[in-house]
Design an enzyme around this catalytic site. Structure first.
Site, mmCIF file in Angstrom:
data_model
loop_
_atom_site.group_PDB
_atom_site.id
_atom_site.type_symbol
_atom_site.label_atom_id
_atom_site.label_comp_id
_atom_site.label_asym_id
_atom_site.label_seq_id
_atom_site.Cartn_x
_atom_site.Cartn_y
_atom_site.Cartn_z
ATOM 1 N N LYS A 170 0.933 -1.259 -0.088
ATOM 2 C CA LYS A 170 0.027 0.098 -0.058
ATOM 3 C C LYS A 170 0.906 1.321 -0.096
ATOM 4 O O LYS A 170 2.099 1.346 0.512
ATOM 5 C CB LYS A 170 -0.909 -0.031 1.425
ATOM 6 C CG LYS A 170 -2.118 1.074 1.221
ATOM 7 C CD LYS A 170 -3.076 0.794 2.502
ATOM 8 C CE LYS A 170 -4.053 1.898 2.751
ATOM 9 N NZ LYS A 170 -5.020 1.686 3.897
ATOM 10 N N SER A 222 -10.283 -0.997 7.018
ATOM 11 C CA SER A 222 -9.680 -0.710 5.678
ATOM 12 C C SER A 222 -8.990 -1.740 5.013
ATOM 13 O O SER A 222 -8.585 -1.771 3.855
ATOM 14 C CB SER A 222 -8.770 0.745 5.875
ATOM 15 O OG SER A 222 -9.534 1.667 6.084
ATOM 16 N N SER A 256 -9.736 1.858 2.718
ATOM 17 C CA SER A 256 -8.831 2.545 2.166
ATOM 18 C C SER A 256 -7.650 1.741 1.262
ATOM 19 O O SER A 256 -7.007 2.034 0.582
ATOM 20 C CB SER A 256 -8.242 3.580 2.969
ATOM 21 O OG SER A 256 -7.165 2.845 4.061
#
Length: 593
Positions: A191, A294, A270
């Site tokens: 990420k 997330s 996210s």
């Protein structure tokens, strides 16, 4: 938002199948072939010979056909077309063009049959048997990203220019019998908020940090490297972990543009890019981060497996934070096996410099692969969490059993009951996150000697060119920077929230004599997230036009046990949905038609 979604799904189920659910018809649907467009072969070729493809897995089209006449339209697909798909800086494939051009069409087809839908242990076996190399694995995934991601799913933001060289080193080590760990030669995507001490930037999705290289690897990145992994690149995320603006779209960032789900609709966030990249077979393993949902939520929307570990088990070192007290990184894979491999690596050595690591001491050094027992649910007492207090027990069972999940749990040996949570006093999590964010970001920027060096400077840079840096606004950033609480006051709020959530879950488990709780999708993300307790989500199929997962939640440090439960449930499937992908342009592939 997610709980509203679940309520709608459950209402759909109750209307369509009555008060008591039986095994879902999709659990027995047959799929003749996976209809992804193949850039390496003619239209007539399919994946029927792929040894890793679940032939009986239901498809998205199967689900729509089954429910076409019985289920009402739930919601319109959100219109994300107005958001820019283009990244701030296009992904650079130039370091790999020559190597890709040297792979023959025949070999690329062989790689496709071996790699797509394979889990990490299967890939390791192929490399041990000299049927595959790490270099080929890297090149296959890079070509796949170039073919299916660029201008389409938009999940991958950076490719590590050193990836092929690193894969070559891993191949040499394997040849010499120097296996570093269970991820030897396996490509991994990170990420955008996880720092690497190389030439790649770490942005948290912010164009304001488009040139921000970190001084060192995050602790977890070094763990991955020490276990033999090849860091393939980075993936998009909802900017600033969804703390940029109230109206921000899931999966959108000013650095990475809009990431799309291959299934259509909301990709959630996210850790959007992490989940999308895994489900699209761009990589076997990606690392996401979570504060509240997330990892679990985008994993559900992508039909993959994701885990929120006990807080402190995975180090938070050199990860751009949202809430330092509640953030955690976690693995996302197509199968529980993939997650178990990653968790074994992360549990190997705790980061004693992370003050939260003492919470996870009982899990240190544990082998998660040893938990992969198909009989792990035998004698286990599980509590189903209603998503609506008004539901009767029969309604709750129906909502969980819409894909046959309750039947499967019982068949696997579990004792399944409905629990009735009284409702957790909701902490002031909004203020906690807003106040912790500023100090956490400022510390990260200054420790890595990055300009802009404060959140206030980032806000000012964003305002200098809104179209580039903040096309949706930055209300949440401004709120975070303006927090009036002292660090001590924010810490007190955080500790109170954590204690409240832990007591709430512990009491629910104890009063019902439960081994674990089971939730639909991400419906209990606030509760386990505030408690810092482990949760793992695993595919349970599709209902109507929505993918859906089963999420196992346990007490502190029950991580290994939960992985075993998820694995045993996975064996009652298959439930994973494989997305249909279409090549952007045949010319994008180095393999001629």
């Amino acid at each position: 938002m997610s709980r509203i979604r679940l309520l709608l799904v459950s209402l759909l189920v109750l209307a369509a199948i009555g008060p008591v659910a039986q095994s879902h018809p999709l659990a027995h649907a047959q799929e003749d072939e996976w209809q992804e467009e193949d850039p390496y072969s003619s239209e007539e070729e399919t994946y029927d010979e792929d040894p890793y493809y679940y032939e009986d897995a239901p498809t998205y089209d199967d689900a729509l056909e089954v429910h076409e006449e019985t289920e009402p339209e739930i919601t319109e697909t959100p219109d994300l077309s107005w958001l820019p798909d283009t990244t701030y800086r296009p992904v650079d494939f130039s370091p790999f063009e020559q190597a890709l051009a040297e792979i023959s069409p025949e070999r690329m087809r062989e790689l496709q049959g071996m790699i797509v839908e394979a889990n990490i242990p299967q890939l390791q076996q192929l490399m041990d048997d000299h049927k595959l190399t790490s270099q080929e694995l890297v090149l296959f995934y890079i070509d796949r990203i170039r073919t299916y991601d660029v201008g389409q799913l938009n999940a991958v933001t950076q490719i590590n220019p050193d990836a092929l060289y690193l894969a070559h080193l891993r191949d040499i080590q394997r040849t010499n019998g120097e296996i570093k760990g269970p991820l030897q030669g396996i490509p991994v995507l990170l990420k955008e908020n996880i720092a690497t001490g190389d030439t790649m930037v770490t942005t948290a999705g912010a164009a304001a940090l488009a040139d921000a290289t970190a001084a060192d690897d995050a602790y977890l990145v070094q763990q991955l490297r020490d276990a033999g992994a090849v860091i393939l690149g980075k993936v998009n995320m909802t900017e600033w972990a969804n703390w940029m603006h109230l109206s921000v779209a899931n999966g959108f960032s000013s650095f990475g543009g809009q990431t799309h789900s291959p299934f259509g609709g909301d990709p959630s966030g996210s850790s959007t890019g992490s989940a999308v990249a895994v489900t699209a077979n761009f990589v076997p393993l990606a690392i996401g981060t979570e504060t509240i949902g997330s990892i679990i939520s985008p994993s559900t929307y992508a039909s993959v497996v994701g885990m929120h570990p006990t807080t402190g088990l995975i180090s938070s070192d050199n990860i751009i934070p949202l809430s330092p007290d509640f953030d955690t990184a976690g693995p996302i894979g197509k199968s529980v096996e993939d997650v178990a491999v990653a968790m074994t690596v992360f549990a190997g050595t705790l980061d004693i410099a992370d003050t939260r690591s003492s919470r996870a001491t009982p899990v240190a050094g544990m082998d998660f692969m040893a938990a992969l027992d198909p009989n792990a649910l035998h004698g286990v007492r599980l509590g189903l969490i209603p998503i609506d207090d008004a539901y009767t027990d029969e309604d709750v069972i129906a909502s969980f059993n819409s894909t046959g999940a309750v039947d499967a749990l019982i068949a696997a040996g579990a004792d399944v009951v409905v629990v009735r949570p009284t409702g957790m006093p909701e902490p002031d999590w909004w203020q906690i996150i807003a106040c912790e964010m500023r100090d956490g970001i400022n510390a990260y920027l200054q420790e890595n000697q990055i300009e802009p060096s404060t959140l206030a400077e980032i806000i000012a840079l964003n305002e200098s060119d809104p179209a580039v840096y903040m096309p949706l606004g930055q209300d949440r950033l401004i709120e975070a920077d303006g927090c009036q609480l002292s660090a001590e006051e924010a810490e007190t709020l955080a500790r109170d929230a954590e204690t409240t959530a832990q007591t709430y879950i512990d009491d629910l488990l104890e009063s019902n004599d439960l081994d674990a709780l089971v939730a639909l999708d991400d419906s209990w993300s606030l509760e386990y997230g505030m408690a810092g307790y482990p949760a793992i989500t695993v595919q349970r199929g599709i209902v109507g036009d929505w993918l859906t997962n089963l999420t196992f939640i346990g007490p502190s440090c029950s991580d290994v046990v939960l992985v075993g439960y998820a694995y045993a449930f996975q064996q009652t499937g298959p439930y994973r949905q494989v997305p249909t992908l279409t090549a952007q342009d045949s010319s994008a592939s180095p393999i001629p038609e």
